[in-house]
Scaffold this active site. Structure first.
Site, PDB file in Angstrom:
ATOM      1  N   ASN A   1       0.848  -1.186   0.000  1.00 45.56           N
ATOM      2  CA  ASN A   1       0.000   0.000   0.000  1.00 45.56           C
ATOM      3  C   ASN A   1       0.887   1.239   0.000  1.00 45.56           C
ATOM      4  OD1 ASN A   1       0.577   0.750   2.865  1.00 45.56           O
ATOM      5  ND2 ASN A   1      -0.459  -1.195   3.261  1.00 45.56           N
TER       6      ASN A   1
ATOM      7  N   ASP B   1      -5.095 -10.305  12.593  1.00 45.85           N
ATOM      8  CA  ASP B   1      -5.524  -8.976  13.023  1.00 45.85           C
ATOM      9  C   ASP B   1      -4.660  -8.580  14.220  1.00 45.85           C
ATOM     10  OD1 ASP B   1      -6.829  -6.733  14.111  1.00 45.85           O
ATOM     11  OD2 ASP B   1      -8.752  -7.384  13.283  1.00 45.85           O
ATOM     12  N   ILE B   2      -3.606  -7.813  13.969  1.00 44.29           N
ATOM     13  CA  ILE B   2      -2.626  -7.512  15.010  1.00 44.29           C
ATOM     14  C   ILE B   2      -3.223  -6.646  16.104  1.00 44.29           C
ATOM     15  CG2 ILE B   2      -0.349  -6.517  15.452  1.00 44.29           C
ATOM     16  CD1 ILE B   2       0.330  -7.080  12.507  1.00 44.29           C
TER      17      ILE B   2
END
Length: 397
Positions: free
Chosen positions: A208, A304-305
Site C-alpha cells: 500500500n 488482526d494484530i
C-alpha cells in the site's frame, strides 16, 4: 542533558570499534563520564591506550583482576552507571548477551546489571539478516535492551545493506533520549509503522502507499518524553528514529509475531498500514507471462494484530491505540472499528488521494475514544505525534 551522567561503554570486537573513539569524545563534550570496557577482540581494532586517553578513565578488560575483583568490581561497575552502552555490538556479542553468558568482563557486566542497556549493532549484512541474529535481537528486545541502528551503507567487507553501526552523533542522540527524564520515563511503549509487503512470488508483492512517516514521528515523540520504545516497522520510505529499538519486518505475519515477542509493554500504538489479505500459497518461482492467459490469485486473511493485542485476556497493555485509514464515511467506519477491535483509542484519517495525507507531511485525525470523537485540525505529522504522545503520557501517569 548528559552532564553528570555516567556511561559504561562496552566496546565489542569489530571494525566499527574505531567509531567508539569519536563516541567517547562526543559524550565527554556533553559532560558525561565515560567508563570504558573492552573485549579482548576489541583490542585488535583500537588500542586500550587510545581509549584511556580519550575517556580519561582506565580501560577495564579483565574479569579476574585481583585488585578490583576483591571488591566485586564487576558488580560495582555495572550498577554505578546511568546507562550501559554496547558499541559496536557484534553478532557474537549479541548472541552471548541473548544467551545470558558471562564468560568475560563485558558479558558479566551485562548479566549482573539492573541498569538500562543500549546497543549499537555492527556486522556484515548477511550476519545481520541471518535468522539466528534476528532471534537474538527479538530476545534482547524482550529483555528490555534498546537499540540504535544498524544503518544501511557500505561496509568494510565491500557489501552494502543493513549492518553498518550508527554514527557517533546518532548514538549520542539515542543515549540522550534513553536518559531523558520525561513523563514517560520507565514506560515501555510498542509502536508499529509502515506498510507490509505480501509476496505473490519471489519478485512481486502486494503493498500500500503508506510511507511510515506518521508512525516514525510517533515513536520519536514518545522517546523524547522518556519512553523505552520498541519500533516494529515494515519497509517504510523514511528512516527509523534514533533512540528506539528497531525491529524490521516485511509481512503482516512477521509483524504480528514481532509485536507479540515484544510484549509486555505499558502502551501500544498500531500506526502500521497492515495488509488485510495475503496471497494464498505464494509461489516459490516467478509466475511467467503466457500469451492470452491471466494468472488467478486467491487470498486469505492476515492476522488482526490490533485486535489480537487489544483483546488479550492477560498481559494487555494499559493503553492500546489503533489507526483507521478511511476513504468513505470516515467517522462511522472508525467508530465501528473502535468498538470491533476493542482498543482504547483510535485515530481516524481521510486518506483519499486529494487529501495528500498518505505519503504526505501532514495529517488530519479524529480521536475516537469511549467518550466520543475529538476532531484535531490538520497539522504536520510531527505535531500530531507530539500531541498524541502528550495525551498518552497523561493517560499513563
Amino acid at each position: 542533558m548528559l552532564a553528570g551522567k555516567r556511561i559504561l561503554l562496552i566496546i565489542g570486537g569489530g571494525i566499527a570499534a574505531y567509531k567508539s573513539l569519536d563516541l567517547i569524545r562526543r559524550l565527554r563534550e556533553r559532560g558525561a563520564t565515560v567508563v570504558p570496557v573492552m573485549t579482548e577482540a576489541a583490542t585488535q581494532f583500537v588500542t586500550p591506550m587510545a581509549v584511556t586517553a580519550l575517556a580519561g578513565e582506565p580501560v577495564h578488560r579483565d574479569l579476574f583482576d585481583l585488585g578490583t575483583e576483591a571488591e566485586m568490581g564487576h558488580i560495582q561497575l555495572s550498577r554505578s552507571a546511568d546507562l550501559l552502552v554496547v558499541a559496536p555490538a557484534t553478532a557474537h556479542l549479541m548472541a552471548r548477551m541473548a544467551q545470558g553468558l558471562a564468560d568475560d568482563l563485558a558479558t558479566t557486566l551485562l548479566l549482573a546489571t539492573d541498569t538500562p542497556v543500549l546497543a549499537a549493532p555492527a556486522m556484515n549484512v548477511r550476519m545481520w539478516e541471518h535468522p539466528a541474529t534476528q532471534r537474538n535481537l527479538a530476545a534482547l528486545v524482550q529483555d528490555g535492551v534498546s537499540f540504535v541502528g544498524p544503518n544501511d551503507g557500505d561496509m568494510a567487507c565491500g557489501e552494502y545493506g543493513p549492518g553498518r553501526m550508527a554514527e557517533p552523533l546518532e548514538i549520542v542522540d539515542a543515549i540522550t533520549a534513553r536518559l531523558a527524564d520525561g513523563p514517560l520515563k520507565g514506560k515501555r511503549v510498542l509502536v508499529t509503522s509502515g506498510p507490509t509487503h505480501e509476496p505473490i512470488d519471489p519478485v512481486r508483492y502486494i503493498a500500500n502507499r503508506s510511507s511510515g512517516a506518521q508512525g516514525t514521528a510517533i515513536a520519536s515523540a514518545l522517546a523524547a518524553l522518556g519512553a523505552d520504545v520498541v519500533f516494529v516497522t515494515g519497509p517504510a520510505d523514511v528512516p527509523p528514529p534514533t533512540g528506539v529499538s528497531v525491529v524490521r519486518v516485511e509481512t503482516a505475519q512477521q509483524m504480528h509475531d514481532a509485536v507479540h515477542e515484544a510484549l509486555p509493554c505499558d502502551a501500544a500504538v498500531f500506526a502500521a498500514a497492515v495488509a488485510d489479505w495475503k496471497v494464498d500459497g505464494a509461489g516459490d518461482s516467478k509466475i511467467k507471462k503466457v500469451a492470452g492467459q491471466l494468472p488467478t490469485l486467491s487470498f486469505t486473511e492476515n492476522p488482526d494484530i490490533l485486535a489480537s493485542v487489544a483483546q488479550m485476556d492477560t498481559g494487555r497493555p494499559r493503553l492500546v491505540v489503533g489507526f483507521a485509514a478511511e476513504t468513505d464515511d470516515v467517522l462511522a467506519n472508525a467508530t465501528a472499528k473502535h468498538a470491533r477491535k476493542g482498543c482504547d483509542w483510535l485515530l481516524a484519517n481521510d486518506v483519499r488521494p486529494e487529501t495528500g495525507i498518505m505519503g504526505g507531511g501532514e495529517n488530519a485525525v479524529h480521536l475516537v475514544t469511549g467518550d466520543g470523537v475529538e476532531d484535531w485540525p490538520r497539522m504536520a505529522k510531527a505535531e500530531v505525534a507530539r500531541k498524541l504522545a502528550a495525551r498518552m503520557a497523561e493517560a499513563l501517569a
